[in-house]
Enzyme design. Sequence first.
Site, PDB file in Angstrom:
ATOM      1  N   HIS A  75      37.543 -10.969 -46.469  1.00 17.16           N
ATOM      2  CA  HIS A  75      38.777 -11.680 -46.152  1.00 17.16           C
ATOM      3  C   HIS A  75      38.772 -12.108 -44.686  1.00 17.16           C
ATOM      4  CE1 HIS A  75      41.114  -9.437 -49.576  1.00 17.16           C
ATOM      5  NE2 HIS A  75      40.074 -10.114 -50.006  1.00 17.16           N
ATOM      6  N   TYR A 206      50.985  -6.918 -46.518  1.00 20.27           N
ATOM      7  CA  TYR A 206      51.748  -5.754 -46.057  1.00 20.27           C
ATOM      8  C   TYR A 206      53.204  -6.216 -45.943  1.00 20.27           C
ATOM      9  CZ  TYR A 206      47.330  -3.536 -44.493  1.00 20.27           C
ATOM     10  OH  TYR A 206      46.078  -2.978 -44.429  1.00 20.27           O
ATOM     11  N   TYR A 390      42.807  -4.240 -36.073  1.00 19.95           N
ATOM     12  CA  TYR A 390      42.665  -4.151 -37.530  1.00 19.95           C
ATOM     13  C   TYR A 390      41.198  -4.289 -37.954  1.00 19.95           C
ATOM     14  CZ  TYR A 390      43.896  -4.567 -42.439  1.00 19.95           C
ATOM     15  OH  TYR A 390      44.003  -4.337 -43.785  1.00 19.95           O
TER      16      TYR A 390
HETATM   17  C1  PHB Z   1      43.409  -0.007 -50.202  1.00 23.33           C
HETATM   18  O1  PHB Z   1      43.020  -1.051 -50.750  1.00 23.33           O
HETATM   19  O2  PHB Z   1      43.282   1.095 -50.743  1.00 23.33           O
HETATM   20  C2  PHB Z   1      44.041  -0.063 -48.863  1.00 23.33           C
HETATM   21  C3  PHB Z   1      44.147  -1.270 -48.206  1.00 23.33           C
HETATM   22  C4  PHB Z   1      44.750  -1.338 -46.959  1.00 23.33           C
HETATM   23  C5  PHB Z   1      45.232  -0.185 -46.372  1.00 23.33           C
HETATM   24  C6  PHB Z   1      45.106   1.032 -47.010  1.00 23.33           C
HETATM   25  C7  PHB Z   1      44.517   1.097 -48.263  1.00 23.33           C
HETATM   26  O3  PHB Z   1      45.843  -0.259 -45.156  1.00 23.33           O
END
Ligand code: PHB
Length: 398
Positions: A75, A206, A390
């Site tokens: 991504h 998110y 990130y």
């Molecule tokens: C996940 O896909 O399990 C996942 C993705 C992003 C996160 C935590 C877990 O911040």
Amino acid sequence: MGITRTQVAIIGAGPAGLLLAHQLHQIGIESVIVESRTREEIEGTIRAGVLEQGTVDLMNRLGVGDRMMKEGHFHEGFELRFNGKGHRINAHELTQGKYITVYAQHEVIKDLVAARLRQGGTIHFNVGDVSLHDVDGSSPKIRFRPDKDGELQEIHCDFIAGCDGFHGPSRPAIPQSIRTEYQKLYPFGWLGILTEAPPSALELIYANHDRGFALLSTRSPQIQRLYLQVDAKDDIANWSDDRIWSELHTRLETREGFNLIEGPIFQKGIVSMRSFVCDPMQYGRLFLAGDAAHIVPPTGAKGLNLAAADTQFLVRGLEAYYKQGRPDLLERYTEVCLRRVWKAERFSMFMTNLLHRNFDHSPFERQIQLAELDYVTSSRAASVSLAENYVGLPMQYD
Ligand code: PHB
Ligand code: RFL
């Protein structure tokens, strides 16, 4: 009691232990892993999904990245959603070309285990009664019982790597008098599901909603991973599939309308959230790596990646010790690791506070949170900071 010898005895076949064994193998240092669960159990445990660029690069350098490069999802950005509107963080552009890789932790584990066994490496699965001995002397040992109830075995070694996660026996082997544990608990947990459905979006979302946080992630073209903020003490029995979908629809909705694709839920569970750091991460000839030494809440997607970074610092120290007779890098292991760990702790707590609804907050504090979301998504300076954390901060060795 059967006695064997190796250079580095590794406790735990999670990402930390397996990545360590592979890197040591690459530079000609022997290791043996002891793991308390069966191979099937470790290969079937659903956990992380997001790999930093540095972790992906490490997997490729170790020659274990083929399936990840084929089946992983790369991504260029992710979305922060609030007030019914999505805001894309173009991490690729903001970090000069880095990617966010979505590839499940248990697939990483499968790849690492298979490759290690192909190389002739030793992993003792399903062991019991693991204990550490003489860690402050020059010849440390670990003891364990094969298949939980066999005769005790002892491995003599030069170093022990405690890669046994948060609940393993390694951290308690550092005397309490020299150990400082920093901890923060959160009032919420994550309810995670796996569902048989095609992706509802191309990148991770998110969402901060008045009713709480939600996360849309992915696993494969057929399987999706989603999370909901729930109360830390909530019980999964309170969450029927209908209730989960209803809450996900509400929290992920947008003013324009968002099409969340449903499917059968075939796995669900609740995990608690904490921030934790153990200082020091070493004692005598024992070195902790990964969750054994530190925990982050999953919002920043950092746990597995921190484990991978620790092992790279440790390998550098062990290489200097064995190849140049220099103990100084090992002596500085804690200092070098914790410098990066604390920054990941900061970022994980920042993301957690930014995205979750704290129901104890006053209306004023809620407005400040929304202002912060508006700021990080509209200021280039703030977006760059968010994106560089990130995708993963660089490894600093000095
Ligand atoms: C996940 O896909 O399990 C996942 C993705 C992003 C996160 C935590 C877990 O911040
Ligand atoms: P692990 O994976 O816990 O492995 C430790 C291993 O040690 C074994 N063990 C023992 N072996 C021998 N003797 C004993 N006495 C033992 N006691 C324990 C255990 O069986 C196990 O196999 O630790 P490690 O290697 O440090 O790896 C850490 C990561 O697993 C963890 O940080 C991540 O899963 C955290 N995490 C995420 N990290 C990311 O980088 N990106 C993500 O997207 C992400 N999402 C997540 C996550 C963790 C989650 N949960 C379930 C807490 C999402 C979730 C929901």
